[in-house]
Structures are given as C-alpha cells and as structure tokens.
Motif scaffolding. Structure first.
Motif, PDB file in Angstrom:
ATOM      1  N   SER A 113      70.029  62.366 -18.716  1.00 54.28           N
ATOM      2  CA  SER A 113      70.458  61.974 -20.229  1.00 54.28           C
ATOM      3  C   SER A 113      71.368  60.611 -20.274  1.00 54.28           C
ATOM      4  CB  SER A 113      71.049  62.899 -21.376  1.00 54.28           C
ATOM      5  OG  SER A 113      72.100  63.229 -20.652  1.00 54.28           O
ATOM      6  N   PRO A 114      71.409  59.935 -21.329  1.00 54.79           N
ATOM      7  CA  PRO A 114      72.436  58.693 -21.111  1.00 54.79           C
ATOM      8  C   PRO A 114      73.610  59.119 -20.633  1.00 54.79           C
ATOM      9  CG  PRO A 114      71.228  58.530 -23.014  1.00 54.79           C
ATOM     10  CD  PRO A 114      70.951  59.956 -22.555  1.00 54.79           C
ATOM     11  N   ASP A 115      74.300  60.257 -20.920  1.00 60.84           N
ATOM     12  CA  ASP A 115      75.682  60.641 -20.339  1.00 60.84           C
ATOM     13  C   ASP A 115      75.597  61.703 -19.320  1.00 60.84           C
ATOM     14  OD1 ASP A 115      76.675  59.364 -22.942  1.00 60.84           O
ATOM     15  OD2 ASP A 115      76.523  61.074 -23.931  1.00 60.84           O
ATOM     16  N   THR A 116      74.433  62.096 -18.758  1.00 65.68           N
ATOM     17  CA  THR A 116      74.453  63.132 -17.631  1.00 65.68           C
ATOM     18  C   THR A 116      73.249  62.738 -16.772  1.00 65.68           C
ATOM     19  OG1 THR A 116      74.939  64.919 -19.155  1.00 65.68           O
ATOM     20  CG2 THR A 116      73.957  65.529 -17.101  1.00 65.68           C
ATOM     21  N   LEU A 117      73.663  62.956 -15.405  1.00 68.66           N
ATOM     22  CA  LEU A 117      72.469  62.589 -14.403  1.00 68.66           C
ATOM     23  C   LEU A 117      73.291  63.232 -13.165  1.00 68.66           C
ATOM     24  CD1 LEU A 117      69.889  61.182 -13.232  1.00 68.66           C
ATOM     25  CD2 LEU A 117      71.235  59.082 -12.820  1.00 68.66           C
ATOM     26  N   ASN A 118      72.684  64.434 -12.959  1.00 70.30           N
ATOM     27  CA  ASN A 118      73.475  65.420 -11.973  1.00 70.30           C
ATOM     28  C   ASN A 118      72.655  64.872 -10.747  1.00 70.30           C
ATOM     29  OD1 ASN A 118      75.013  66.780 -13.662  1.00 70.30           O
ATOM     30  ND2 ASN A 118      73.505  68.244 -14.458  1.00 70.30           N
ATOM     31  N   LEU A 119      73.561  65.061  -9.670  1.00 73.51           N
ATOM     32  CA  LEU A 119      73.229  64.818  -8.351  1.00 73.51           C
ATOM     33  C   LEU A 119      73.589  66.130  -7.592  1.00 73.51           C
ATOM     34  CD1 LEU A 119      71.891  62.810  -6.054  1.00 73.51           C
ATOM     35  CD2 LEU A 119      74.574  62.116  -5.741  1.00 73.51           C
ATOM     36  N   ILE A 120      72.759  66.653  -6.732  1.00 70.33           N
ATOM     37  CA  ILE A 120      73.175  67.906  -5.859  1.00 70.33           C
ATOM     38  C   ILE A 120      73.473  67.202  -4.425  1.00 70.33           C
ATOM     39  CG2 ILE A 120      70.836  68.631  -5.443  1.00 70.33           C
ATOM     40  CD1 ILE A 120      73.762  70.856  -6.398  1.00 70.33           C
ATOM     41  N   VAL A 121      74.307  67.368  -3.828  1.00 68.48           N
ATOM     42  CA  VAL A 121      74.650  67.137  -2.584  1.00 68.48           C
ATOM     43  C   VAL A 121      74.961  68.092  -1.212  1.00 68.48           C
ATOM     44  CG1 VAL A 121      76.155  65.422  -1.042  1.00 68.48           C
ATOM     45  CG2 VAL A 121      75.836  65.187  -3.497  1.00 68.48           C
ATOM     46  N   GLY A 122      74.244  68.089  -0.056  1.00 66.70           N
ATOM     47  CA  GLY A 122      74.480  69.121   0.718  1.00 66.70           C
ATOM     48  C   GLY A 122      75.328  68.774   1.987  1.00 66.70           C
ATOM     49  N   PHE A 123      76.200  69.309   2.628  1.00 61.23           N
ATOM     50  CA  PHE A 123      77.229  68.986   3.529  1.00 61.23           C
ATOM     51  C   PHE A 123      76.872  69.661   4.886  1.00 61.23           C
ATOM     52  CE2 PHE A 123      79.033  68.175  -0.435  1.00 61.23           C
ATOM     53  CZ  PHE A 123      79.874  66.842  -0.056  1.00 61.23           C
ATOM     54  N   ASN A 124      77.365  69.013   5.863  1.00 59.21           N
ATOM     55  CA  ASN A 124      77.329  69.582   7.392  1.00 59.21           C
ATOM     56  C   ASN A 124      78.042  70.964   7.500  1.00 59.21           C
ATOM     57  OD1 ASN A 124      79.851  68.513   7.073  1.00 59.21           O
ATOM     58  ND2 ASN A 124      79.913  68.192   9.177  1.00 59.21           N
ATOM     59  N   THR A 125      79.077  71.227   6.390  1.00 57.00           N
ATOM     60  CA  THR A 125      79.633  72.525   6.659  1.00 57.00           C
ATOM     61  C   THR A 125      78.927  73.633   6.005  1.00 57.00           C
ATOM     62  OG1 THR A 125      80.890  71.864   4.560  1.00 57.00           O
ATOM     63  CG2 THR A 125      81.937  71.443   6.904  1.00 57.00           C
ATOM     64  N   GLY A 126      77.820  73.452   5.336  1.00 60.31           N
ATOM     65  CA  GLY A 126      77.009  74.246   4.321  1.00 60.31           C
ATOM     66  C   GLY A 126      77.441  74.413   3.165  1.00 60.31           C
ATOM     67  N   ILE A 131      77.283  66.775  -8.756  1.00 63.32           N
ATOM     68  CA  ILE A 131      78.312  65.542  -9.173  1.00 63.32           C
ATOM     69  C   ILE A 131      77.534  64.962 -10.503  1.00 63.32           C
ATOM     70  CG2 ILE A 131      79.135  63.394  -8.583  1.00 63.32           C
ATOM     71  CD1 ILE A 131      79.154  64.095  -5.626  1.00 63.32           C
ATOM     72  N   ASN A 132      78.242  64.672 -11.559  1.00 61.82           N
ATOM     73  CA  ASN A 132      77.413  63.915 -12.605  1.00 61.82           C
ATOM     74  C   ASN A 132      77.893  62.335 -12.246  1.00 61.82           C
ATOM     75  OD1 ASN A 132      76.758  62.522 -14.945  1.00 61.82           O
ATOM     76  ND2 ASN A 132      77.582  64.181 -16.141  1.00 61.82           N
ATOM     77  N   VAL A 133      77.105  61.651 -11.930  1.00 61.97           N
ATOM     78  CA  VAL A 133      77.070  60.308 -11.225  1.00 61.97           C
ATOM     79  C   VAL A 133      77.122  59.160 -12.416  1.00 61.97           C
ATOM     80  CG1 VAL A 133      75.794  60.554  -9.196  1.00 61.97           C
ATOM     81  CG2 VAL A 133      74.565  59.860 -11.199  1.00 61.97           C
ATOM     82  N   VAL A 134      77.065  59.712 -13.828  1.00 59.47           N
ATOM     83  CA  VAL A 134      77.200  58.784 -14.833  1.00 59.47           C
ATOM     84  C   VAL A 134      78.808  58.644 -15.053  1.00 59.47           C
ATOM     85  CG1 VAL A 134      76.591  58.262 -17.208  1.00 59.47           C
ATOM     86  CG2 VAL A 134      74.916  59.070 -15.723  1.00 59.47           C
ATOM     87  N   LYS A 135      79.172  60.024 -15.000  1.00 57.45           N
ATOM     88  CA  LYS A 135      80.703  59.999 -15.417  1.00 57.45           C
ATOM     89  C   LYS A 135      81.527  59.862 -14.146  1.00 57.45           C
ATOM     90  CE  LYS A 135      79.988  62.682 -19.658  1.00 57.45           C
ATOM     91  NZ  LYS A 135      80.173  63.786 -20.480  1.00 57.45           N
ATOM     92  N   TYR A 136      81.126  60.051 -12.947  1.00 59.99           N
ATOM     93  CA  TYR A 136      81.601  59.905 -11.679  1.00 59.99           C
ATOM     94  C   TYR A 136      82.651  61.060 -11.432  1.00 59.99           C
ATOM     95  CZ  TYR A 136      80.347  55.142 -12.518  1.00 59.99           C
ATOM     96  OH  TYR A 136      79.876  54.079 -13.192  1.00 59.99           O
ATOM     97  N   GLU A 137      82.177  62.310 -11.881  1.00 61.40           N
ATOM     98  CA  GLU A 137      82.759  63.649 -11.742  1.00 61.40           C
ATOM     99  C   GLU A 137      82.272  64.621 -11.140  1.00 61.40           C
ATOM    100  OE1 GLU A 137      83.884  64.700 -15.720  1.00 61.40           O
ATOM    101  OE2 GLU A 137      81.874  65.544 -16.122  1.00 61.40           O
ATOM    102  N   ILE A 138      83.216  65.369 -10.483  1.00 61.66           N
ATOM    103  CA  ILE A 138      82.362  66.472  -9.601  1.00 61.66           C
ATOM    104  C   ILE A 138      82.278  67.742 -10.646  1.00 61.66           C
ATOM    105  CG2 ILE A 138      82.907  68.367  -7.730  1.00 61.66           C
ATOM    106  CD1 ILE A 138      84.511  66.009  -6.229  1.00 61.66           C
ATOM    107  N   VAL A 139      81.218  68.209 -10.939  1.00 66.83           N
ATOM    108  CA  VAL A 139      80.998  69.359 -11.774  1.00 66.83           C
ATOM    109  C   VAL A 139      81.430  70.598 -11.214  1.00 66.83           C
ATOM    110  CG1 VAL A 139      79.252  70.471 -13.385  1.00 66.83           C
ATOM    111  CG2 VAL A 139      79.061  67.964 -12.866  1.00 66.83           C
ATOM    112  N   THR A 140      80.748  71.050 -10.108  1.00 67.94           N
ATOM    113  CA  THR A 140      81.116  72.547  -9.457  1.00 67.94           C
ATOM    114  C   THR A 140      80.762  72.229  -8.025  1.00 67.94           C
ATOM    115  OG1 THR A 140      80.563  74.752  -9.677  1.00 67.94           O
ATOM    116  CG2 THR A 140      78.879  73.344  -9.791  1.00 67.94           C
ATOM    117  N   ASN A 141      81.265  73.329  -7.417  1.00 70.65           N
ATOM    118  CA  ASN A 141      80.966  73.460  -5.985  1.00 70.65           C
ATOM    119  C   ASN A 141      80.416  74.792  -5.639  1.00 70.65           C
ATOM    120  OD1 ASN A 141      82.223  70.815  -4.732  1.00 70.65           O
ATOM    121  ND2 ASN A 141      84.194  71.993  -5.622  1.00 70.65           N
ATOM    122  N   PHE A 142      79.738  74.965  -4.511  1.00 71.32           N
ATOM    123  CA  PHE A 142      78.847  76.136  -3.987  1.00 71.32           C
ATOM    124  C   PHE A 142      79.104  76.414  -2.653  1.00 71.32           C
ATOM    125  CE2 PHE A 142      76.310  74.055  -7.594  1.00 71.32           C
ATOM    126  CZ  PHE A 142      76.165  75.102  -8.472  1.00 71.32           C
TER     127      PHE A 142
END
Length: 590
Positions: A113-126, A131-142
């Motif tokens: 949406s205009p205010d939300t664009l969620n990006l899921i990112v995977g790391f080498n640590t598992g 991340i919401n790339v529109v607001k440049y904020e981390i939503v949650t960690n798994f």
C-alpha cells in the motif's frame, strides 16, 4: 602492443545486443544503483548478490523499489520506469549489520500500500527480518535465538495468495513455513510427523500454550535446498537441491508429485514459464534444462555456459509468435532488421509458432538468451530419452512401492522397461501395463477357491517382460516365469508350514507378515524420468551471448521495461527494452 589491444577488445564488456524485437541497451543509470567499487568489496564478498524489485502503476508511470544485498549491507533505491528515471538515483535506505549477512529477500505483493511495503530478509545465521521499506523500519525478527535452524538461508519467498505466510529454505535441507503474526519459541521445538519418507518428510510444530513458528517443517532431499519457485497458479512449488533433483510439490497437500535429475552435480536455480507448462533449471552441469510439467520429461537443454548457471528465468513479456524460418537468428543488427521486415509482411498464420524467451546468467560472467519454439517442445524428439522406474512419486522409497534395489536391477545398460505413457507408445509400456494388471488380478482373486498359479496370460506376459528385461536379480525373482514344478513345491511348502486355513495367495498360504510385504511390492510402480543422455534431447544454442561483467553474475530479473542483472562485486546492470530505447532516442532528438 597489438596483443594487448586484442586482449582488451576480447574482454570488453558489451553494452547492447540485437534480437528479433529490436535493440537492447545498457541504461546509463546502472552505475547509480551499483555499489562503489573497492578492493575490500572484490576480495571479501563471497555471498551472492540478489536483487528484489517491485513496481506499481501510479500517476505518471511505474514506480517502486529496488533492493539488493552486498556483504553485510542492504540497499534500498526508488525505482521508476526507465524512460522516466532521473539523472541520479540516491540511496533511500542502507542497513548495515554487525554479526549477520543478508543473503536473500522478497517483497509481499499482497499487502503493499502507499504506507506499507513489507520485505522479508534471510540471513546467513538462519535469522529472518521483516522490514517495511516505505517507513524504513524493522517490523519484527524471526528465529532470533537460532533454535529453529542455525544454518544459512538460501531462498525466502512469500506464499502467493497468503498475506502473512512465507517459506524459507536452509542449507541444512529443511524448508520452514512461517506466519508473520506468530512469535517464535525461544526453547526447544517439538515436531509431530505428518508425512515421512526417505527424501521428503513433513512435520508440524507442537506447543502446549499456543501455536508458534514455524508452522510446518519440510525435509527435502539430500544436501541444501538451493532455490524455490511457485507456479503461476500458486498450487505447485518447484525446489532444487544439491543432490541434483528438482522436485515439484503440491503445496496444499504437501506431496511431491514429480521430479527431475540433473545431468551432473547439484541444481542451483529454477523458474516456471508464465503459462505453467515448463520449468527451467540451471546448475553445476553448466546447462539450462527445460522440463515439461505435464509430461514430466526433459524436452530440451540449452548449451553455452562454461561454468555454473547461477540464475535462470522466463521472460513473461516476450512470449510471441515467431516465423519458423527465424529459428537460427544469430543476433546481428542486419539480421534483426531483415527478420523484423519479414515478420511484418508474413500473413500466413500457419507458419508461426509460439516462442518462449529464457534468460540465464552464470559464473562465467556471461548473459544468455534463448528462444524456444513450441514446435520444438511438441515435436516429440525428446521422447526417445531414457526412463527408469521411480520408487515413488517423490523419487523416494515409501510404502506401496518397489524397493530402490529392485529398481536398479530392472535397468538394462541404463535403460528401464517402464514408461509414463498409458497409451502404450512404446513396446515396453504395454508390457508394464499388462504386468501391473496381472499383479492386481492376482491380488483381487486371492479370496477365490481356485488359488493355483495362472499359466495362461500371465505366462505370456511374463515372457514378454523377460524379453525386455532379462537381467533380473534375486530380489526380483517374483517377476520371473517359474516352472510349474517349482511353483507347486513352493505352494506345498507354505501349506505344510502354515496350514490351509489362511488367506489365499498366488503362491499359496503365506504368513500374515509375509503377506503384508507382498502387498507393498504388488502396487504398480510410478514412473520417474532420470537424466537422459546428452544426445537424446535437443541441444539449443543461445541467440544472445554477451560478457557483461568482470565478476560472476548472481541474479537475473525480467520486468516490463528492462532486464536487471547483479554481479558478485555489487554491480547492477540494467538492459533497457527496445520500446523504451526508441522512446529515449526520440526524446533525445527533440
């Protein structure tokens, strides 16, 4: 001096190429997206650079985001339609991580949406980050405590049609389903078995308090799961493993319905055609393999790379009708103009065939394109390839199937006597069909008063089968035609040992435990196509082969207005499509 000049020309990076629809040209804005070159970057980045792009129609054209990872950094750019790009693109966001390296990412296209664009990112640590790339904020960690899986994440995808579910594949060979509304347990996780077999198992997590992540756990094949791709209808998931198998999974039922074997080594990438008919894979055999989903058979191979194929994709915007006479297009400018004129003046629709455009990039720094016509895909020239009997629909040994040792015994110099065609297109198909019918008939007649061995049709069918497959081991002795005396002795032996009051069986009265084993063997085997010989399927040459980078190329993305590639050293190469090139050139003249 002359030799140096020749070497420099030989290593010169290509900035344009010609195909039937026109000229592709490298965008001058590619450098504004790329990571600044440095010695540190070239020598220390060993993880692949991946690109995720999302565009949406807004007032004035396309607008979206371009995200890529390099080293321990994650970059976010504003992306507009190539014809409307500014002279310089500044970084909107840059995230640097201290103890983890981002490896893969994917946009959620359903909840944008205009205010939300969620990006899921995977790391080498598992670990996984939302991340919401529109607001440049981390939503949650798994998986912060890394108790779910502490190995590298190789691929991460949002599940099509699901707002909150995504899957992540790990180098450990496990694939986990997460719900972004659920939290992860910090303690040990207990799993209950849903389905279990040798090379594909499904587990669900159990929690005494409430449901937590992961929702499901799949164990697929041997070695790491390197890539995944959902079919256009969102029902099937194709996975490729380091064990060299591509498996197609029915996501709703969590069942492997078909698989394919690589020519050599592991498979690294996979992609679906836009109509869901074909699957393309690439890997350590330096080949791009085209596989028919409906027929479960390899139909063509694309040869040209001289090292591992890191990424492969179908171009959904270049599926077109092409003239049969243009199949040998070489990519030169003169030939492009001739073919364009020829296609425009050709009114005979019967001479045109549907053509698919496939692209691939590899560690040889080459970018390649192939045009594969539907006349080749439906010609049937690939039907001569070798086939073997699979131990199950997911290439694994489970109940109601023959054993893996028995399958190997059925091969005659690498050729099996089974085929997946039910209409009996080969002499072996009818043999297999009759043989399976005889087994089922014997099982159905086990409760009848007459329990003697059939020597009529069974004998003739068995002899036919023996001609096709004479080299049978002792483990397959039940398939051989036995003399009547030997059968009678076997029957008398079982009658004497277990009596005559037990359930009838084609070989006499058997022990209940023995009967259970025989019922497993009697089930008709499923056919799976192993890798055919290199000469048994069409070998296709590329229409475009260009060296576009100094370092290996790790990512390939087709969008409506361009083709985007990423290299190991953080360079982004954007190829503008011919229709956009013409617009830019006309604007420059004005």
């Amino acid at each position: 001096m002359a030799s140096n000049s020749n070497d420099s020309n030989h290593d010169e990076l290509k900035c344009e190429f010609f195909v039937k629809e026109g000229r592709y040209k490298v965008s001058p804005l590619s450098t504004s997206y790329s990571h600044p070159k440095s010695t540190y970057q070239t020598n220390n980045n060993t993880n692949p650079v991946k690109v995720s792009m999302v565009t949406s129609n807004c007032e004035g054209g396309l607008y979206g985001r371009l995200v890529y990872n390099y080293g321990r950094e994650l970059f976010t750019f504003a992306y507009k339609e190539t014809a409307r790009q500014e002279t310089d693109n500044k970084i909107l966001d840059k995230k640097a991580y201290k103890s983890a390296t981002p490896l893969c990412h994917d946009f959620n296209l359903i909840t944008r949406s205009p205010d939300t664009l969620n990006l899921i990112v995977g790391f080498n640590t598992g670990q996984i980050q939302l991340i919401n790339v529109v607001k440049y904020e981390i939503v949650t960690n798994f998986n912060e405590s890394r108790n779910i899986d502490n190995s590298k994440i190789t691929c991460i995808k949002w599940i099509p049609g699901k707002e909150n579910l995504f899957i992540a594949s790990y180098i450990s060979g496990n694939v986990y389903t997460y719900d972004d509304n659920l939290s992860c347990s910090n303690g040990p996780i207990t799993y209950s078995v849903v389905k279990e077999s040798e090379n594909f198992s499904v587990y669900s997590s159990k929690s005494k308090l409430q449901q937590r992540n992961p929702v499901y756990k799949w164990t697929i094949g041997k070695g790491s799961v390197n890539d995944m791709a959902f079919s256009p209808d969102c029902r099937h998931l194709a996975t490729v493993n380091q064990d060299g198998f591509m498996r197609v999974i029915d996501y709703e039922t969590s069942t492997v319905i078909s698989c394919m074997k690589s020519y050599f080594g592991g498979l690294l990438c996979v992609a679906w055609s836009s109509d869901g008919k074909y699957v393309a894979t690439g890997g350590e055999d330096d080949l791009v393999t085209i596989w028919s989903f409906h027929e479960s058979v390899i139909i063509a191979r694309c040869d040209g790379h001289r090292s591992w194929v890191n990424a492969v994709a179908f171009d959904p915007y270049t599926v077109f009708m092409t003239n049969r006479d243009d199949a040998s297009f070489s990519g030169s400018e003169d030939e492009a103009n001739i073919n364009s004129h020829r296609n425009c003046n050709n009114d005979n629709e019967n001479s045109n065939v549907l053509s698919y455009r496939i692209g691939s990039v590899g560690q040889d720094t080459q970018f390649m394109l192939w045009d594969i016509g539907e006349d080749l895909l439906s010609s049937g020239s690939y039907k001569k390839q070798l086939q073997t009997t699979a131990t199950s629909t997911n290439c694994d040994s489970i109940s109601n199937t023959t054993s893996r040792a028995s399958i190997n015994d059925l091969k005659i110099d690498g050729i099996s006597d089974y085929t997946h065609k039910s209409d009996g297109t080969s002499s072996y198909a009818k043999t297999d069909h009759n043989h399976n019918n005889n087994n089922s008939n014997n099982s159905n007649n086990s409760n009848s008063d007459n329990n003697s061995i059939n020597t009529g049709n069974n004998s003739s069918n068995s002899n036919s089968y023996m001609k096709a497959s004479p080299h049978l081991s002792k483990s397959n002795s039940f398939l051989k035609e036995k003399p009547e005396k030997e059968k009678k002795e076997k029957k008398d032996k079982w009658d004497k040992r277990f009596g005559t009051g037990r359930k009838k069986h084609p070989f006499g009265k058997i022990h209940p435990q023995k009967e259970k084993v025989e019922n497993k063997v009697a089930a008709p085997p499923t056919v799976q196509h192993q890798c055919p010989n290199i000469t048994e399927v069409p070998l296709i040459e590329p229409i475009v082969m260009r060296k576009i980078a100094r370092e290996r190329i790790t990512s390939l993305t087709f969008t409506e207005d361009c083709i985007t590639c990423a290299t190991q050293d953080g360079q982004i190469v954007i190829w503008i499509r011919p229709n956009i090139v013409s617009v830019l050139e006309s604007n420059a003249l004005i």
